[in-house]
Design a protein around this motif. Structure first.
Motif, PDB file in Angstrom:
ATOM      1  N   ALA A  38     -19.197  -4.550 -19.718  1.00  0.00           N
ATOM      2  CA  ALA A  38     -20.522  -4.421 -19.109  1.00  0.00           C
ATOM      3  C   ALA A  38     -20.946  -5.795 -18.620  1.00  0.00           C
ATOM      4  CB  ALA A  38     -21.524  -3.879 -20.125  1.00  0.00           C
ATOM      5  N   LEU A  39     -21.521  -5.855 -17.410  1.00  0.00           N
ATOM      6  CA  LEU A  39     -21.804  -7.156 -16.791  1.00  0.00           C
ATOM      7  C   LEU A  39     -23.140  -7.153 -16.066  1.00  0.00           C
ATOM      8  CD1 LEU A  39     -19.416  -9.473 -14.854  1.00  0.00           C
ATOM      9  CD2 LEU A  39     -21.408  -8.576 -13.637  1.00  0.00           C
ATOM     10  N   GLY A  40     -23.898  -8.258 -16.232  1.00  0.00           N
ATOM     11  CA  GLY A  40     -25.118  -8.510 -15.472  1.00  0.00           C
ATOM     12  C   GLY A  40     -24.977  -9.817 -14.715  1.00  0.00           C
ATOM     13  N   HIS A  41     -25.482  -9.863 -13.486  1.00  0.00           N
ATOM     14  CA  HIS A  41     -25.251 -10.984 -12.571  1.00  0.00           C
ATOM     15  C   HIS A  41     -26.570 -11.400 -11.928  1.00  0.00           C
ATOM     16  CE1 HIS A  41     -23.480 -12.145  -8.336  1.00  0.00           C
ATOM     17  NE2 HIS A  41     -23.923 -13.205  -8.982  1.00  0.00           N
ATOM     18  N   ASN A  42     -26.852 -12.686 -11.996  1.00  0.00           N
ATOM     19  CA  ASN A  42     -27.953 -13.272 -11.239  1.00  0.00           C
ATOM     20  C   ASN A  42     -27.342 -14.244 -10.246  1.00  0.00           C
ATOM     21  OD1 ASN A  42     -30.473 -15.798 -12.007  1.00  0.00           O
ATOM     22  ND2 ASN A  42     -30.325 -14.455 -10.252  1.00  0.00           N
ATOM     23  N   GLY A  43     -27.631 -14.050  -8.972  1.00  0.00           N
ATOM     24  CA  GLY A  43     -27.086 -14.910  -7.926  1.00  0.00           C
ATOM     25  C   GLY A  43     -26.580 -14.087  -6.764  1.00  0.00           C
ATOM     26  N   ASN A  44     -25.749 -14.695  -5.948  1.00  0.00           N
ATOM     27  CA  ASN A  44     -25.179 -14.003  -4.794  1.00  0.00           C
ATOM     28  C   ASN A  44     -23.892 -14.717  -4.394  1.00  0.00           C
ATOM     29  OD1 ASN A  44     -26.002 -11.732  -3.024  1.00  0.00           O
ATOM     30  ND2 ASN A  44     -25.642 -13.214  -1.408  1.00  0.00           N
ATOM     31  N   LEU A  45     -22.840 -13.956  -4.156  1.00  0.00           N
ATOM     32  CA  LEU A  45     -21.548 -14.534  -3.825  1.00  0.00           C
ATOM     33  C   LEU A  45     -21.386 -14.670  -2.315  1.00  0.00           C
ATOM     34  CD1 LEU A  45     -19.282 -12.574  -6.330  1.00  0.00           C
ATOM     35  CD2 LEU A  45     -20.650 -14.636  -6.711  1.00  0.00           C
ATOM     36  N   VAL A  46     -20.547 -15.615  -1.911  1.00  0.00           N
ATOM     37  CA  VAL A  46     -20.296 -15.802  -0.483  1.00  0.00           C
ATOM     38  C   VAL A  46     -18.877 -15.398  -0.099  1.00  0.00           C
ATOM     39  CG1 VAL A  46     -22.036 -17.598  -0.264  1.00  0.00           C
ATOM     40  CG2 VAL A  46     -19.657 -18.242  -0.738  1.00  0.00           C
ATOM     41  N   ASN A  47     -18.024 -15.063  -1.073  1.00  0.00           N
ATOM     42  CA  ASN A  47     -16.699 -14.542  -0.730  1.00  0.00           C
ATOM     43  C   ASN A  47     -16.558 -13.082  -1.134  1.00  0.00           C
ATOM     44  OD1 ASN A  47     -16.603 -15.154  -3.515  1.00  0.00           O
ATOM     45  ND2 ASN A  47     -14.387 -15.556  -3.452  1.00  0.00           N
ATOM     46  N   THR A  48     -17.661 -12.341  -0.971  1.00  0.00           N
ATOM     47  CA  THR A  48     -17.678 -10.916  -1.299  1.00  0.00           C
ATOM     48  C   THR A  48     -16.628 -10.151  -0.506  1.00  0.00           C
ATOM     49  OG1 THR A  48     -20.036 -11.032  -1.823  1.00  0.00           O
ATOM     50  CG2 THR A  48     -19.140  -8.857  -1.354  1.00  0.00           C
ATOM     51  N   ALA A  49     -16.468 -10.482   0.763  1.00  0.00           N
ATOM     52  CA  ALA A  49     -15.494  -9.769   1.591  1.00  0.00           C
ATOM     53  C   ALA A  49     -14.083  -9.947   1.039  1.00  0.00           C
ATOM     54  CB  ALA A  49     -15.577 -10.259   3.034  1.00  0.00           C
ATOM     55  N   GLU A  50     -13.760 -11.150   0.571  1.00  0.00           N
ATOM     56  CA  GLU A  50     -12.434 -11.379  -0.010  1.00  0.00           C
ATOM     57  C   GLU A  50     -12.253 -10.558  -1.284  1.00  0.00           C
ATOM     58  OE1 GLU A  50     -11.729 -15.498  -0.687  1.00  0.00           O
ATOM     59  OE2 GLU A  50     -12.343 -16.096   1.336  1.00  0.00           O
ATOM     60  N   LEU A  51     -13.284 -10.524  -2.115  1.00  0.00           N
ATOM     61  CA  LEU A  51     -13.199  -9.755  -3.355  1.00  0.00           C
ATOM     62  C   LEU A  51     -13.086  -8.262  -3.060  1.00  0.00           C
ATOM     63  CD1 LEU A  51     -15.864 -11.633  -5.506  1.00  0.00           C
ATOM     64  CD2 LEU A  51     -13.395 -12.011  -5.421  1.00  0.00           C
ATOM     65  N   ARG A  52     -13.787  -7.800  -2.032  1.00  0.00           N
ATOM     66  CA  ARG A  52     -13.670  -6.403  -1.607  1.00  0.00           C
ATOM     67  C   ARG A  52     -12.223  -6.077  -1.252  1.00  0.00           C
ATOM     68  NH1 ARG A  52     -15.895  -5.864   4.125  1.00  0.00           N
ATOM     69  NH2 ARG A  52     -13.990  -7.085   4.382  1.00  0.00           N
ATOM     70  N   ASP A  53     -11.589  -6.966  -0.496  1.00  0.00           N
ATOM     71  CA  ASP A  53     -10.196  -6.738  -0.099  1.00  0.00           C
ATOM     72  C   ASP A  53      -9.278  -6.769  -1.314  1.00  0.00           C
ATOM     73  OD1 ASP A  53     -11.212  -6.688   2.458  1.00  0.00           O
ATOM     74  OD2 ASP A  53     -10.583  -8.736   2.953  1.00  0.00           O
ATOM     75  N   GLU A  54      -9.579  -7.633  -2.271  1.00  0.00           N
ATOM     76  CA  GLU A  54      -8.762  -7.716  -3.484  1.00  0.00           C
ATOM     77  C   GLU A  54      -8.864  -6.428  -4.296  1.00  0.00           C
ATOM     78  OE1 GLU A  54      -8.327 -10.524  -7.492  1.00  0.00           O
ATOM     79  OE2 GLU A  54      -9.288 -11.324  -5.676  1.00  0.00           O
ATOM     80  N   VAL A  55     -10.055  -5.874  -4.392  1.00  0.00           N
ATOM     81  CA  VAL A  55     -10.226  -4.616  -5.115  1.00  0.00           C
ATOM     82  C   VAL A  55      -9.467  -3.495  -4.414  1.00  0.00           C
ATOM     83  CG1 VAL A  55     -11.901  -2.835  -5.729  1.00  0.00           C
ATOM     84  CG2 VAL A  55     -12.400  -5.231  -6.213  1.00  0.00           C
ATOM     85  N   ALA A  56      -9.526  -3.476  -3.087  1.00  0.00           N
ATOM     86  CA  ALA A  56      -8.796  -2.449  -2.344  1.00  0.00           C
ATOM     87  C   ALA A  56      -7.302  -2.529  -2.641  1.00  0.00           C
ATOM     88  CB  ALA A  56      -9.057  -2.608  -0.850  1.00  0.00           C
ATOM     89  N   GLN A  57      -6.778  -3.751  -2.757  1.00  0.00           N
ATOM     90  CA  GLN A  57      -5.362  -3.930  -3.070  1.00  0.00           C
ATOM     91  C   GLN A  57      -5.058  -3.468  -4.490  1.00  0.00           C
ATOM     92  OE1 GLN A  57      -4.571  -8.060  -2.322  1.00  0.00           O
ATOM     93  NE2 GLN A  57      -4.831  -7.875  -0.094  1.00  0.00           N
ATOM     94  N   LEU A  58      -5.973  -3.733  -5.425  1.00  0.00           N
ATOM     95  CA  LEU A  58      -5.772  -3.292  -6.801  1.00  0.00           C
ATOM     96  C   LEU A  58      -5.704  -1.773  -6.884  1.00  0.00           C
ATOM     97  CD1 LEU A  58      -8.227  -5.696  -8.682  1.00  0.00           C
ATOM     98  CD2 LEU A  58      -5.737  -5.672  -8.890  1.00  0.00           C
ATOM     99  N   VAL A  59      -6.575  -1.111  -6.140  1.00  0.00           N
ATOM    100  CA  VAL A  59      -6.575   0.356  -6.139  1.00  0.00           C
ATOM    101  C   VAL A  59      -5.300   0.873  -5.501  1.00  0.00           C
ATOM    102  CG1 VAL A  59      -7.744   2.392  -5.250  1.00  0.00           C
ATOM    103  CG2 VAL A  59      -9.081   0.514  -6.183  1.00  0.00           C
ATOM    104  N   ALA A  60      -4.906   0.255  -4.393  1.00  0.00           N
ATOM    105  CA  ALA A  60      -3.696   0.700  -3.689  1.00  0.00           C
ATOM    106  C   ALA A  60      -2.449   0.523  -4.545  1.00  0.00           C
ATOM    107  CB  ALA A  60      -3.554  -0.069  -2.381  1.00  0.00           C
TER     108      ALA A  60
END
Length: 529
Positions: A131-153
């Motif tokens: 379980a995770l809570g986050h305060n802030g905002n990331l600037v490499n969200t697009a890269e992380l999105r692509d990484e998650v897509a690869q993990l699922v694939a």
């Protein structure tokens, strides 16, 4: 994510203008989020977290959630609404355990929907929960999105039916995908150096509470001690309310782990401090301390410096309550002009899920503030506010004060002109909407209709914080972004909603039955998927 308390909800927060008097289209600086975590066997950790989040409510009012572990299973309860609306005694009594993670949210990535409420939850391939809570905002969200897509694939993560669209969800997903092999602590140590942007994280598995802060320490995060445990929170004020003593700040680039073996500290990156100066100006509660400096004292000092930089002959200094109050006190002290209350704030006007009618919207600023005519009439006023974003609220306020009989209205602002958007956790307007980006100071003065206008200088603001300029981020004022930004196409609050759908994993859909997700939104989210 997110984003100041009694502090304070700034006028711009909820009021808007129909060029002057609409109550919803001039959101000023919206906060990011508040995070809270507690490890305290034998204590009522759910109640402690509730009160901690209550103290952090100013940092996010869209949703709230608490995750609790009893050592065997993580239970998550989250819903849209204020902390006091989401939780009642019955709910809190059902959340039993020895550690908890809490979060109150204002969205800076992803819309305000149940799926994006936090804490986020995932189950690892080994069956443990995160379980995770986050305060802030990331600037490499697009890269992380692509990484998650690869993990699922690749089959390393399973597809979820809950379509969350936040950077926080991506963090949880990637941690869960790697924690099964090496454990959550090691997974975080390896992964966090690749995360770019602002993040103060509080997260947990069934046994251990973790806290981490980005290498720049953009958002605050502090450690506190209970008689029988530990607390981590966004602000020291949250420690005070639960009776915890302040120990120290979580350092930039540091990961803390707290469990039955005690407290462990790991450095996952070299610190390059760039704390957000706007925390001192507006975001944090005035009774919070950041980097050893009282936020209230900093705001009073900003007011004194405002008086030195922009003096004026006047009869009375009044604040725009509540966020302008400390600076107004400082301006009165620095100028020798009497301080008084000229505006009464309705403390119970805030965000609501019931949209006001046009008749109510036209009440505009009067729904939030009402002038004390007997004090204002015939006076030359200095009106102190914390910031100007679009200018609609100040325009309406100046008009209201003149109608109440003010002879002159001199506006003084306890921050420099906001000319640049924030990508690290404050939901400002777009640059095109920022009034100071389009007009010089005289142009802003004419636009809002005051007699004179003065902003505190960047130098004065920084000096009031008592922090070295090199350790602060003031990008919204000077455009100097300490964390490099990607192309515009890979930035934005709704990036994950505008891009192709990214499958994600969830404990609720994996081999483990996942958390007990209660709250009507959970059922609705699964039904809608």
């Amino acid at each position: 994510m997110r984003p100041s308390s009694d502090r304070n909800r700034h006028l711009d927060d909820d009021l808007d203008s129909n060029h002057d008097l609409d109550v919803s289209a001039d959101p000023g600086p919206r906060e990011e989020c508040g995070v809270f975590g507690v490890w305290a066997p034998g204590e009522d950790v759910a109640n402690l977290t509730y009160y901690g989040l209550y103290a952090l409510q100013h940092r996010g009012q869209e949703s709230a959630g608490i995750a609790v572990s009893d050592g065997r299973r993580i239970v998550v309860f989250k819903e849209l609404g204020l902390v006091s609306q989401v939780f009642d005694e019955q709910t809190l009594s059902s959340l039993r355990g020895h550690l908890a993670v809490g979060h109150c949210r204002y969205s800076t990535t992803g819309s305000s929907v149940w799926e994006n409420a936090q804490p986020t939850f995932r189950t690892t391939a080994a069956g443990s929960g995160i379980a995770l809570g986050h305060n802030g905002n990331l600037v490499n969200t697009a890269e992380l999105r692509d990484e998650v897509a690869q993990l699922v694939a690749s089959g390393a993560a399973q597809q979820s039916k809950i379509a969350a669209t936040t950077d926080s969800d991506l963090l949880t997903e990637i941690l869960a995908a790697t924690a099964a092999d090496v454990g959550l602590e090691e997974a975080a140590t390896r992964f966090l150096p690749r995360v770019r942007g602002a993040y103060s994280l509080v997260f947990a598995d069934e046994q251990t509470l973790y806290a981490a802060r980005d290498p720049h320490g953009v958002r605050p995060l502090v450690l506190g001690r209970l008689e029988r445990g530990w607390v981590v929170a966004s602000e020291t004020a949250a420690l005070d309310i639960v009776g915890a003593s302040f120990v120290r700040e979580v350092e930039p680039g540091e990961l803390l782990a707290i469990d039955e073996d005690g407290l462990r500290s790991t450095r996952f990156a070299s610190p390059e401090p760039k704390g957000c100066v706007f925390e001192y100006v507006y975001l944090a509660r005035p009774d919070t301390t950041i980097a050893g400096r009282s936020v209230h004292a900093a705001r009073v000092e900003i007011g004194r410096r405002l008086a030195q930089e922009h003096p004026v002959d006047a009869d009375l200094v009044i604040p725009v309550p509540e966020s302008g109050t400390p600076a107004a006190i400082g301006y009165a002290q620095g100028s020798g002009i009497p301080y008084g209350q000229g505006l009464v704030k309705n403390q119970y006007v805030g965000r609501t899920f019931i949209q006001p009618s046009q008749t109510i919207r036209q009440l505009g600023i009067r729904l939030k503030l009402n002038p004390l005519r007997e004090i204002i009439r015939g006076k030359r006023l200095v009106v102190v506010d914390d910031s100007i974003v679009r200018g609609n609220t100040q325009r309406a306020l100046v008009r209201m004060l003149r109608e109440a009989g003010a002879v002159e209205v001199h506006v003084r602002i306890a921050s420099p002109p906001v000319r640049w958007p924030c990508f690290y956790g404050i939901d400002f307007a777009t640059r095109a909407e920022l009034i100071a980006n389009n007009l010089d100071e005289e142009g802003v003065r004419r636009s809002i209709g005051c007699d004179t206008l003065g902003y505190v200088s960047v130098e004065g603001m920084v000096a009031a914080s008592e922090q070295p300029r090199s350790r602060l981020c003031a990008a919204c004022f000077d455009g100097d972004y300490p964390i490099p930004l990607p192309d515009a196409a890979r930035l934005g609050k709704h990036l994950l909603e505008l891009s192709p759908s990214v499958p994600t994993a969830s404990g609720a859909e994996s081999g483990d039955p996942g958390p007990l997700s209660v709250g009507s939104g959970a059922v609705d989210a699964l039904r809608r998927s």
